[in-house]
Design a protein around this motif. Sequence first.
Motif, short mmCIF file in Angstrom:
data_model
loop_
_atom_site.label_atom_id
_atom_site.label_comp_id
_atom_site.label_asym_id
_atom_site.label_seq_id
_atom_site.Cartn_x
_atom_site.Cartn_y
_atom_site.Cartn_z
N ASN A 91 0.79 -1.24 0.00
CA ASN A 91 0.00 0.00 0.00
C ASN A 91 0.82 1.29 0.00
O ASN A 91 0.43 2.28 -0.62
CB ASN A 91 -0.91 0.03 1.23
N GLU A 111 -4.07 -1.23 -7.24
CA GLU A 111 -4.63 -1.99 -6.13
C GLU A 111 -5.23 -1.05 -5.09
O GLU A 111 -4.86 0.11 -4.99
CB GLU A 111 -3.54 -2.86 -5.49
N THR A 138 -8.87 -2.08 -8.27
CA THR A 138 -9.31 -3.47 -8.36
C THR A 138 -10.12 -3.93 -7.15
O THR A 138 -9.66 -4.75 -6.35
CB THR A 138 -8.11 -4.41 -8.61
N SER A 184 3.79 -11.66 3.21
CA SER A 184 2.62 -10.97 2.63
C SER A 184 1.71 -10.42 3.72
O SER A 184 0.94 -9.49 3.48
CB SER A 184 1.81 -11.92 1.76
#
Length: 387
Positions: A91, A111, A138, A184
Motif C-alpha cells: 500500500n 490496487e 481493483t 505478505s
Amino acid sequence: MSGLKRKPIRWGMVGGGRGSQIGYIHRSAALRDSIFELVAGAFDIDPERGRAFGVELGLDEARSYPDYLAMFAAEAKRVDGIEAVSIATPNNTHFAICKAALEHDLHVICEKPLCFTVAEAKELKALSQARNRIVGVTYGYAGHQMIEQARAMVKNGDLGEIRIVNLQFAHGFHSEAVEELNPSTRWRVDPKFAGPSYVLGDVGTHPLYISEVILPHLKIKRLMCTRQSFVKSRAPLEDNAVTLMEYDNGALATVWSSAVNAGSMHGQKVRIVGSKASVEWWDERPNQLSYEIQGEPVRILERGMDYLYPEARIDDRIGGGHPEGLFEAWANLYRRFGFAIDGQRGLAPAGMEELGFPDVHAGLEGVRWVENCVRSADAGAIWVDYE
Ligand code: NAD
C-alpha cells in the motif's frame, strides 16, 4: 465483445512478482480476453528476481525492468511503449507509483487502497483528469454479475425503500500472529507499509464498494467505528473493526471488517434490507443471490438465467449452472477498464465505454471511508460527521 477491430492495450505491471498474493490474478484477468498485452514489467522489490520473473513470463529481457521509474522512462521513449500499467505492490507505494505513471501519461489500474489520505486521492483524481487518463481500482468482487442484479433490483424498486445495509468481510486467516512467518501478512500489520488501518482498508473497503454500486443513491451522513487489535502485537493497527453508519435517507448500515473471525474462510456478505424484500450475496457462493420477499419462501437467483435483469447478463461467459468465479469477476473488471481506455483511444463501439467500473472516484471514496472510521475509532468510537 465479438467483432471488435482493436489492438490490445500495451500493458505493464509494477509488483505482482513471483510468490506475490495478487500478481497472478491481475495477469490472468487482463490477458483473458486479449484486451491487454503484457509487454513490460518491474515486478519485484528485488531487481534481479523481478528481471528473471519477467523473462520467465515471456517478456523481452530489456523490458523486464529493475524498478518502475526505469520502466516509465524507457517505455516513454519507445513508439511501442506501454499505454497502461497495473500496480500490485504494498500500500505505501501506490501513491508515488500512480502519480509517476499518470505523469508519464499512462492509464493506471491500481490496487486498493489507492493511497493513504483523501488529500493524496484528490491529487491523483485531479492529475488523471488533467492528463485524460483512466484510473481503475481493483475492487475485484464487484465484477460478479449478481452484484449487477442486486443493483438493478434496487433501481427497479423490487426491495421497496432501503432501510438496513449489513456488510461484512470477516475471515479468520490471521487469528494468530501468522505475520511472524508470512511476508505478505507482515507488511499488512505495519503502519509504515499498510497505512492508517489494517482490516478497514484491506477487507472492509470491498463490501463498502459493492454497497456503493448497489445503492448509488445513498450517501453516508455520519458514522461510528470501534477497532481492536486482538493479536496485541498488531497495535496500533486493528485486526477487527465494527462500523455503524447512517445514510442521508435515514437508512442504517453496519460493516464488520475482520481478519480474526476464526473458522471463517472469507465471510464477505452484503445484505440489503428494503421495506418489501431483502437480497443477500456471499462471495463464497458468488453465482447466487438470495431474494427474500416478506411472507414468501426464499428464492435463490442463479447467475446466467433468463429471469435476471439484462445488466446481470452482460458479462456472462458460460451458461447458468456452470460456476464462474473470482477470476471471471476480475476479467469482467479488466474488460471494463479496457473499454474505458479504448474510449480514450477512440476505439470503443458506442455505449461500451459507458459500462461502470471502480474508478479514481471509487478509490477516493474507499480512502475517505477509512479516514473517517479511524478518526471515529481513535476518538473513542464516537459519531463523526462524514467528511
Ligand atoms: P505481496 O507482499 O504478496 O506482494 C507484493 C509484490 O510487490 C511482491 O512481488 C514485491 O516484490 C513487489 N514489490 C514491492 N515493492 C515494490 C516496488 N517498489 N516495485 C516493484 N515491485 C514491488 O502483496 P499482495 O498481497 O500481492 O498485495 C499487493 C497489493 O494488492 C496490496 O496493496 C494489497 O492491498 C492488494 N491486494 C488486493 C486484493 C484484492 O482483492 N483487490 C487482494 C490481495 C491484495
